[in-house]
Scaffold this motif. Structure first.
Motif, PDB file in Angstrom:
ATOM      1  N   CYS A 273       0.830  -1.196   0.000  1.00  0.00           N
ATOM      2  CA  CYS A 273       0.000   0.000   0.000  1.00  0.00           C
ATOM      3  C   CYS A 273       0.866   1.247   0.000  1.00  0.00           C
ATOM      4  O   CYS A 273       1.961   1.264   0.553  1.00  0.00           O
ATOM      5  N   ILE A 274       0.351   2.280  -0.643  1.00  0.00           N
ATOM      6  CA  ILE A 274       0.982   3.590  -0.624  1.00  0.00           C
ATOM      7  C   ILE A 274      -0.096   4.619  -0.323  1.00  0.00           C
ATOM      8  O   ILE A 274      -1.286   4.341  -0.467  1.00  0.00           O
ATOM      9  N   ARG A 275       0.337   5.789   0.115  1.00  0.00           N
ATOM     10  CA  ARG A 275      -0.569   6.925   0.275  1.00  0.00           C
ATOM     11  C   ARG A 275      -0.260   7.918  -0.822  1.00  0.00           C
ATOM     12  O   ARG A 275       0.897   8.260  -1.046  1.00  0.00           O
ATOM     13  N   VAL A 276      -1.307   8.387  -1.506  1.00  0.00           N
ATOM     14  CA  VAL A 276      -1.148   9.433  -2.499  1.00  0.00           C
ATOM     15  C   VAL A 276      -1.215  10.753  -1.745  1.00  0.00           C
ATOM     16  O   VAL A 276      -2.233  11.087  -1.142  1.00  0.00           O
ATOM     17  N   LEU A 277      -0.116  11.479  -1.745  1.00  0.00           N
ATOM     18  CA  LEU A 277      -0.049  12.719  -0.980  1.00  0.00           C
ATOM     19  C   LEU A 277      -0.779  13.831  -1.715  1.00  0.00           C
ATOM     20  O   LEU A 277      -0.669  13.964  -2.932  1.00  0.00           O
ATOM     21  N   PRO A 278      -1.543  14.621  -0.976  1.00  0.00           N
ATOM     22  CA  PRO A 278      -2.308  15.693  -1.621  1.00  0.00           C
ATOM     23  C   PRO A 278      -1.387  16.784  -2.147  1.00  0.00           C
ATOM     24  O   PRO A 278      -0.303  17.028  -1.610  1.00  0.00           O
ATOM     25  N   GLY A 279      -1.821  17.399  -3.213  1.00  0.00           N
ATOM     26  CA  GLY A 279      -1.090  18.519  -3.788  1.00  0.00           C
ATOM     27  C   GLY A 279      -2.001  19.269  -4.734  1.00  0.00           C
ATOM     28  O   GLY A 279      -2.919  18.695  -5.324  1.00  0.00           O
ATOM     29  N   GLU A 280      -1.754  20.532  -4.879  1.00  0.00           N
ATOM     30  CA  GLU A 280      -2.604  21.353  -5.736  1.00  0.00           C
ATOM     31  C   GLU A 280      -2.538  20.860  -7.179  1.00  0.00           C
ATOM     32  O   GLU A 280      -1.453  20.651  -7.724  1.00  0.00           O
ATOM     33  N   ASN A 281      -3.698  20.689  -7.771  1.00  0.00           N
ATOM     34  CA  ASN A 281      -3.828  20.243  -9.168  1.00  0.00           C
ATOM     35  C   ASN A 281      -3.179  18.888  -9.427  1.00  0.00           C
ATOM     36  O   ASN A 281      -2.807  18.579 -10.549  1.00  0.00           O
ATOM     37  N   ARG A 282      -3.020  18.090  -8.390  1.00  0.00           N
ATOM     38  CA  ARG A 282      -2.401  16.781  -8.513  1.00  0.00           C
ATOM     39  C   ARG A 282      -3.465  15.702  -8.428  1.00  0.00           C
ATOM     40  O   ARG A 282      -4.444  15.863  -7.713  1.00  0.00           O
ATOM     41  N   PRO A 283      -3.290  14.588  -9.118  1.00  0.00           N
ATOM     42  CA  PRO A 283      -4.251  13.487  -8.992  1.00  0.00           C
ATOM     43  C   PRO A 283      -4.359  13.026  -7.546  1.00  0.00           C
ATOM     44  O   PRO A 283      -3.385  13.033  -6.803  1.00  0.00           O
ATOM     45  N   ASP A 284      -5.560  12.621  -7.148  1.00  0.00           N
ATOM     46  CA  ASP A 284      -5.726  12.049  -5.819  1.00  0.00           C
ATOM     47  C   ASP A 284      -5.817  10.535  -5.929  1.00  0.00           C
ATOM     48  O   ASP A 284      -5.626   9.968  -7.009  1.00  0.00           O
ATOM     49  N   ARG A 285      -6.084   9.905  -4.818  1.00  0.00           N
ATOM     50  CA  ARG A 285      -6.139   8.443  -4.772  1.00  0.00           C
ATOM     51  C   ARG A 285      -7.155   7.883  -5.770  1.00  0.00           C
ATOM     52  O   ARG A 285      -6.867   6.924  -6.488  1.00  0.00           O
ATOM     53  N   ASP A 286      -8.327   8.491  -5.851  1.00  0.00           N
ATOM     54  CA  ASP A 286      -9.354   7.981  -6.762  1.00  0.00           C
ATOM     55  C   ASP A 286      -8.964   8.178  -8.223  1.00  0.00           C
ATOM     56  O   ASP A 286      -9.266   7.342  -9.074  1.00  0.00           O
TER      57      ASP A 286
END
Length: 122
Positions: A29-42
């Motif tokens: 498992c990995i966590r997708v880190l939030p960022g402006e205009n960046r893809p999220d987990r979904d």
């Protein structure tokens, strides 16, 4: 090791390597880190699905399941509340070849580095 550069770039967070534990890699498992205009987990899950790569979100925190909703709130369990919406379980298992693992890593890297969030403008 395939995801180390993505972690170094602040795109994902990997499970910690602890000196007293050895990872079984039963579920990677990995966590997708939030960022402006960046893809999220979904967005990542959709992109992987388009490439015929199965993945799934992290487990739901128990306190959000119907029988336990009155037992705790997100404020009581902030780590579970933070991890759940950003975590993704990637393909893993003894039957995956090195080439298949590299394909998954390359797809994750491409999606997270080249796509912007839907409706983000560019």
């Amino acid at each position: 090791r395939e995801f180390k550069d993505m972690a170094d770039d602040g795109l994902v967070e990997l499970h910690p390597d602890l000196p007293w534990a050895a990872c079984t890699f039963w579920l990677y498992c990995i966590r997708v880190l939030p960022g402006e205009n960046r893809p999220d987990r979904d967005d990542l899950i959709r992109g992987l699905t388009e490439r015929q790569i199965e993945s799934r979100p992290f487990f739901h925190p128990i306190h959000r399941l119907p029988p336990y909703r009155d037992c705790a709130r997100d404020d009581d369990l902030p780590v579970a509340a933070r991890l759940s919406p950003t975590g993704i379980c990637l393909p893993s298992g003894l039957l995956l070849s090195e080439e298949q693992l590299k394909t998954v890593a390359e797809a994750v890297r491409e999606i997270l580095r080249t796509k912007t969030r839907p409706g983000a403008g560019t």
